[in-house]
Design an enzyme around this catalytic site. Sequence first.
Site, mmCIF file in Angstrom:
data_model
loop_
_atom_site.group_PDB
_atom_site.id
_atom_site.type_symbol
_atom_site.label_atom_id
_atom_site.label_comp_id
_atom_site.label_asym_id
_atom_site.label_seq_id
_atom_site.Cartn_x
_atom_site.Cartn_y
_atom_site.Cartn_z
ATOM 1 N N PRO A 231 0.789 -1.230 0.000
ATOM 2 C CG PRO A 231 0.051 -0.951 2.193
ATOM 3 C CD PRO A 231 0.729 -1.938 1.299
ATOM 4 C CG ASP A 254 1.281 0.637 -12.113
ATOM 5 O OD1 ASP A 254 1.669 0.671 -13.297
ATOM 6 O OD2 ASP A 254 0.511 -0.227 -11.664
ATOM 7 C CE LYS A 276 -2.522 0.499 -15.692
ATOM 8 N NZ LYS A 276 -3.546 0.108 -16.684
ATOM 9 C CG ASP A 309 -1.835 -9.165 -4.381
ATOM 10 O OD1 ASP A 309 -1.084 -9.837 -3.669
ATOM 11 O OD2 ASP A 309 -2.364 -9.603 -5.423
ATOM 12 C CB THR A 337 -4.642 -5.912 -1.159
ATOM 13 O OG1 THR A 337 -5.466 -5.100 -2.007
ATOM 14 C CG2 THR A 337 -5.477 -6.468 -0.018
ATOM 15 C CG MET A 389 -9.092 2.992 -7.435
ATOM 16 S SD MET A 389 -8.791 2.140 -8.991
ATOM 17 C CE MET A 389 -9.592 0.540 -8.706
#
Length: 475
Positions: A231, A254, A276, A309, A337, A389
């Site tokens: 994270p 990213d 991204k 992840d 994640t 998101m």
Amino acid sequence: MADREQQLSVFPAFFKVDDRVVAIFGNGAEAFAKTRLVLNTRADIRVYADAPEDDFARFIRENAIFHIPAGFSRDAIENAVLVFAATGDAAEDRRIVAEARALRIPANAVDQPEECDFYTPALVNRAPVAVAIGTEGAGPVLGQMIRSRIDQMLSPSLGSLARLAASYRIAVDRLMPRGVARRIFWRRFFEGGVADRVARGDLSQARREATRMLRQREDVEGHVWLVGAGPGAVDLLTLRAQRVLMEADVIVYDALVPQEIVDMGRRDADRFSVGKRKGCHSKSQNEINALLVELASTGKRVVRLKSGDPLVYGRAAEEMAALRDAGIGYEIVPGITSAFAAAADFELPLTLRGVASSMVFTTGHDLQGETLPDWASLACSGATIAVYMGRTVAADVARRLVAAGMSPDTTVAVIENASRSDRRLFHGVLADLPAIQDRSDLTGPVMVIIGDAVAGANFANSTLLEPLMAASEAA
């Protein structure tokens, strides 16, 4: 530009002192300590001590150290490459340093950091391998604690292994192509059968194994690791992820991956930023797939670094398909994640006996269609929902879930920049969730967790959502 507090005020370096003069001035414990430290090297040590303490004098005799029974003089340092002022007299030590600086010789005055051109580190010696730990003069005890831990980690045979490697370097440079093939050879040399035999003291067998590896060298094929960077907190990166970052020729990353994690790769690895970030993609997914295939096809070892992840909203399926179609080997390196990091920051149980026995990972965009997704019924029956998101669609998420039957009083937790030092935590109920949608100050990745189990979180460091909504409406 890097944060000034994260920058060193010194540049770590190793001085060449083989058969060169290092001058040490002093009679007591500090001069004794510096002499012991320098004796780890092949320097020509000159100790200037007109009345050395008994233990120090005995040490000088037993180790055949060049002893000059006199105090400081300028002539004593003219041929030195390093000078240690450890007389115990602060004014005298400053004079020694001043004279050394006039001759452009680096000097160190014990217990006077402002008078030091260099600091002496805590040292782990596995000659020719050395690990030096510095604290910029601020914490010698801390340096010694770190040294002790590293000393326990490193095999006593590491020096012998390094010397054996040095004896093979010319042959490897001549027979092994530069790049990944050579690095893999050395990795196997230092971690495999050669190292095992050296550790057992069997140097002849170690040489035979090293020679066999060199003769049976194989062409190295390209390879891709799909790596979860977690994270954002650097210390949540897995050990496997750190290892492959150091092995990679290329790092494709990213925008949400912190620079500190990208910088953990090899210094000479090529780096490609592929964007991204929401609303700003520097490369399309098809272009990223093609880039991975192209790099690996030329024999490169590639790390594809993704936030969180790689298998959770990382579009790894498309990249794996492209690599499989091209016949390129790949490996998944899982990461933590964001939902788990957000829950940890809130001390939030994602499942709770008698309250929530299931969990849903989703994005807010799943609720923008005309038909509710299959997971909506799970949410209404008590499952904990982690919405990735979700800031820009927060109002739609709240409206659709309430319309589907979820109580507007269901507890929600919202976190920006989960796991990072700049994280921000908010909490409220589902009816309050639209308050975050127009928060332009929430520029980092936002995670929303919804469900009855969320009520079990620790909200001591969190801000209520309700006042934010009221302020938004007043504006």
